[in-house]
Scaffold this active site. Structure first.
Site, PDB file in Angstrom:
ATOM      1  N   HIS A  42       6.707  40.752  33.324  1.00 53.22           N
ATOM      2  CA  HIS A  42       7.204  40.327  34.629  1.00 53.22           C
ATOM      3  C   HIS A  42       6.765  38.888  34.885  1.00 53.22           C
ATOM      4  O   HIS A  42       5.707  38.474  34.410  1.00 53.22           O
ATOM      5  CB  HIS A  42       6.658  41.236  35.741  1.00 53.22           C
ATOM      6  CG  HIS A  42       7.012  42.670  35.542  1.00 53.22           C
ATOM      7  ND1 HIS A  42       8.230  43.190  35.913  1.00 53.22           N
ATOM      8  CD2 HIS A  42       6.316  43.695  34.995  1.00 53.22           C
ATOM      9  CE1 HIS A  42       8.259  44.469  35.608  1.00 53.22           C
ATOM     10  NE2 HIS A  42       7.115  44.805  35.042  1.00 53.22           N
ATOM     11  N   ASN A  87       3.207  58.895  14.971  1.00 57.84           N
ATOM     12  CA  ASN A  87       2.298  59.972  15.334  1.00 57.84           C
ATOM     13  C   ASN A  87       2.404  60.323  16.814  1.00 57.84           C
ATOM     14  O   ASN A  87       3.164  59.712  17.561  1.00 57.84           O
ATOM     15  CB  ASN A  87       0.863  59.584  14.939  1.00 57.84           C
ATOM     16  CG  ASN A  87       0.030  60.771  14.525  1.00 57.84           C
ATOM     17  OD1 ASN A  87       0.145  61.863  15.077  1.00 57.84           O
ATOM     18  ND2 ASN A  87      -0.829  60.563  13.537  1.00 57.84           N
ATOM     19  N   ALA A  90      -7.471  50.337  14.900  1.00 61.53           N
ATOM     20  CA  ALA A  90      -7.415  51.224  16.062  1.00 61.53           C
ATOM     21  C   ALA A  90      -7.947  50.507  17.297  1.00 61.53           C
ATOM     22  O   ALA A  90      -8.949  49.792  17.235  1.00 61.53           O
ATOM     23  CB  ALA A  90      -8.224  52.489  15.798  1.00 61.53           C
TER      24      ALA A  90
END
Length: 189
Positions: free
Chosen positions: A119, A89, A162
Site C-alpha cells: 500500500h 507444504n 526458515a
C-alpha cells in the site's frame, strides 16, 4: 481519471489501484470465487482433488507431479503460476495480485508467506494497492515460516532459511537467512 486498461491488467502491472476505482468489482468477483474454491480445496482429503481445486483457482492446470498440502491460502489466485514437481507444504499464504511464479522443482516449506501486495505510504492513498511480482526459480527451497516480499526473485537452487524475511533478490546457488535476509553461503556441489 480511470485508465482505459482493464483493472486486472493494471493491478498485475503494478499500477496503483484505488478501492474507489469503478472497476474494482472485477477484483471482488475473483476474490469471491477464490474464497469459495479455497473452502473446497482446504476440506479435501484427496491429492487429485486438491490439484483440481487449485487448478480452478489459478485458471490453469496444476501438474500431476505437483503436491499441495492443505490448508493453502490465497486471496486472489488468478495470478499464480506453478511449474512441475513443485511441493507446497501446509499453511502457506500466497497474496498474488502482483503475480507469483513458482518454477519447476521448487520446494515451499510450511507457513511460507509470498506477498506481492503493498500500500502507498501516503495516508490519503493507503487503501490503494500497489503490486510487484515474486519469482521463485527452479529448485529453490523456501524454508518454514519464511516471508518473501513484493518484487523479490529467489534464484535457481537457492535456499531461504526458515523464518527469513526476504526483501531483496536472492542470487542463484546461495543460502540466505535472517531479518532482513542476508547472504550466508554459496551452495557448491
Amino acid at each position: 481519471m480511470t485508465s482505459k486498461r482493464d483493472i486486472l491488467d493494471r493491478l498485475k502491472a503494478g499500477e496503483q489501484v484505488s478501492l474507489s476505482d469503478p472497476d474494482y468489482y472485477k477484483i471482488y468477483a475473483v476474490v469471491d470465487n477464490t474464497i469459495r474454491l479455497s473452502q473446497k480445496l482446504n476440506s479435501s482429503a484427496d491429492t487429485n482433488e486438491l490439484r483440481n481445486c487449485l487448478s480452478e483457482i489459478i485458471g490453469t492446470k496444476v501438474a500431476d507431479s505437483t503436491i499441495i498440502f492443505p490448508p493453502f491460502y490465497t486471496n486472489f489466485g488468478r495470478f499464480i503460476s506453478i511449474g512441475e514437481h513443485v511441493f507446497i507444504n501446509h499453511a502457506c499464504s500466497f497474496l498474488d495480485m502482483g503475480g507469483i511464479t513458482i518454477e519447476d522443482g521448487a520446494l515451499i516449506g510450511p507457513k511460507v508467506n509470498l506477498i506481492t501486495e503493498n500500500h502507498p505510504l501516503n495516508p490519503a492513498d493507503r487503501s490503494a494497492l500497489v503490486t510487484k511480482p515474486i519469482l521463485i526459480k527452479r529448485k529453490a527451497w523456501i524454508g518454514a515460516g519464511a516471508t518473501i516480499l513484493p518484487g523479490v526473485t529467489v534464484g535457481e537452487n537457492s535456499v531461504v532459511a526458515a523464518g527469513a524475511v526476504v526483501s531483496k533478490d536472492v542470487p542463484d546457488n546461495v543460502v540466505v537467512g535472517g531479518i532482513p535476509a542476508k547472504f550466508i553461503k554459496k551452495i557448491t556441489e
